[in-house]
Design an enzyme around this catalytic site. Structure first.
Site, PDB file in Angstrom:
ATOM      1  N   GLN A  54      39.133   5.445  10.851  1.00 48.07           N
ATOM      2  CA  GLN A  54      38.215   6.013  11.829  1.00 48.07           C
ATOM      3  C   GLN A  54      38.456   5.437  13.216  1.00 48.07           C
ATOM      4  OE1 GLN A  54      34.663   5.134   9.658  1.00 48.07           O
ATOM      5  NE2 GLN A  54      35.148   2.979   9.521  1.00 48.07           N
ATOM      6  N   GLU A 109      28.723  -3.601   9.730  1.00 43.30           N
ATOM      7  CA  GLU A 109      28.232  -4.422  10.843  1.00 43.30           C
ATOM      8  C   GLU A 109      27.389  -5.598  10.377  1.00 43.30           C
ATOM      9  OE1 GLU A 109      24.580  -2.629  12.961  1.00 43.30           O
ATOM     10  OE2 GLU A 109      25.582  -0.959  11.988  1.00 43.30           O
ATOM     11  N   ASP A 129      32.665  -2.281   2.187  1.00 41.54           N
ATOM     12  CA  ASP A 129      33.035  -1.418   3.311  1.00 41.54           C
ATOM     13  C   ASP A 129      34.539  -1.190   3.287  1.00 41.54           C
ATOM     14  OD1 ASP A 129      31.493  -0.667   6.209  1.00 41.54           O
ATOM     15  OD2 ASP A 129      33.681  -0.579   6.211  1.00 41.54           O
ATOM     16  N   ASP A 160      37.057   1.098  -0.859  1.00 39.53           N
ATOM     17  CA  ASP A 160      36.300   2.340  -0.909  1.00 39.53           C
ATOM     18  C   ASP A 160      35.154   2.160  -1.904  1.00 39.53           C
ATOM     19  OD1 ASP A 160      35.943   5.353  -0.654  1.00 39.53           O
ATOM     20  OD2 ASP A 160      36.374   5.155  -2.790  1.00 39.53           O
ATOM     21  N   ALA A 161      33.940   2.502  -1.498  1.00 41.68           N
ATOM     22  CA  ALA A 161      32.764   2.252  -2.344  1.00 41.68           C
ATOM     23  C   ALA A 161      32.855   3.007  -3.662  1.00 41.68           C
ATOM     24  CB  ALA A 161      31.495   2.637  -1.589  1.00 41.68           C
ATOM     25  N   ASP A 178      24.663   2.956   3.203  1.00 39.65           N
ATOM     26  CA  ASP A 178      24.655   2.722   4.653  1.00 39.65           C
ATOM     27  C   ASP A 178      25.982   3.230   5.201  1.00 39.65           C
ATOM     28  OD1 ASP A 178      24.100   1.930   7.206  1.00 39.65           O
ATOM     29  OD2 ASP A 178      24.402  -0.203   6.844  1.00 39.65           O
TER      30      ASP A 178
END
Length: 330
Positions: A54, A109, A129, A160-161, A178
């Site tokens: 991203q 974050e 994350d 990757d979740a 989240d």
């Protein structure tokens, strides 16, 4: 003429997010929709980059403080992120009788982990994350979460979740979504699908476990983008489903969350306040029992939309909010 440059490294037809340097003032500009933008003044751009997944920017704004922007979408701003993160984390933890384990999908974050770690009963928080670069520069720049990142109960996983949940044998009391908003070409939209919820996520919850996810814009003009679809999709997987909303100033809209379980979720406002007092270290700045119960009451338009929604979120039939991720058009 001022210089105009992009947060996104590869802007796409009409969905660019730009920073405008005009004389001595720089402005961050976000495209909310095809015919709607909003902007605010900057002190500086702390980081701009492209990870494997991203576009990322960390900006220091004059009005909202430090803000994290992913794929051109505001994810979190220093002065009001407590609203979003208290709403995401505390309702499921307070509705659970005795939460001990939490799995956070995304949350790079660190703010969701910070809020979860306020709960005295927790023994283990796994934060998963996909993007190490986001975690690294949030650790560096977001000083408010440094204690959370260093906490002995936090187990940080870069993966990757979906893949991480699939390979784990353990079950969790709470699973949190989240995640970034579902944008076309972004890394997260597959984690909003019925098949993911049913086949991968739900089997990793304990019998009295609770799932919660952020569910995108829930404003009077925006709630049909993804909010009602995510709600309807989760209703096809869990027995009890609760939607709630509130305004987040830095998002320029009302925002929505969905909480779900196969056990009843409702606790009274007084009981919620008692649990906040007994279970949480530190202070909550936004959430209390009365507010939470008011947040579950939708206006007439949203109520009717939630009742009448028929769309089920799948990989083949996904909905997206305006904007594009890196993989768009590939």
């Amino acid at each position: 003429m001022g210089e105009l440059f992009y947060v996104n490294s590869s802007p796409k037809s009409g969905h660019e997010t730009a920073i405008d340097q005009n004389h001595d003032v720089s402005w961050y500009e976000e495209v909310i929709d095809d015919d709607l933008k909003w902007s605010f003044a900057l002190n500086s751009v702390l980081h701009r980059g492209v990870s494997d997944y991203q576009d990322i920017a960390l900006i220091d704004t004059k009005h909202f403080g430090k803000a994290l922007v992913i794929d051109g979408k505001m994810q979190s701003a220093e002065v009001d992120e407590f609203i979003y993160h208290e709403c995401l984390i505390h309702p499921p933890l307070l509705c659970h009788p005795n939460p001990k384990t939490v799995f956070i999908m995304g949350g790079g974050e660190g703010s969701s982990a910070r809020e979860a770690l306020k709960h005295k009963s927790l023994e283990r928080v796994v934060m998963c994350d996909i993007d190490k670069e986001v975690i690294d520069f949030c650790r560096k720049h977001l000083t408010v979460n440094r204690e959370a990142f260093a906490h002995k109960k936090l187990h940080l996983v870069i993966n990757d979740a979906k893949a991480e949940l699939e390979k784990r044998n353990e079950r969790f009391d709470i699973i949190v979504g989240d995640l970034a908003d579902p944008v076309e070409g972004g890394p997260c939209y597959k984690l909003y699908t019925q098949s993911f919820y049913k086949n991968i996520l739900k089997p990793k919850l304990n019998e009295d476990g609770i799932f919660v996810t952020q569910a995108g814009p829930a404003g009077i003009l925006t709630h049909k983008e993804v909010f009602t679809s995510i709600y309807n999709t989760i209703k096809h997987v869990f027995k009890y489903v609760m939607a709630y909303t509130t305004h987040v100033p830095s998002f320029a809209d009302t925002w929505g969350w969905i909480m779900a379980s196969d056990q009843p979720l409702f606790i009274g406002a007084e009981e919620m306040d008692k649990r906040i007092e007994a279970r949480i270290n530190g202070e909550l700045f936004y959430l209390d029992g009365n507010w939470f119960h008011s947040s579950t009451t939708m206006n007439k338009t949203l109520s009717l939309s939630l009742l009448s929604e028929t769309h089920v979120y799948t990989e083949e039939n996904a909905r997206f909010i305006p904007g594009h991720g890196l993989a768009y058009g590939l």
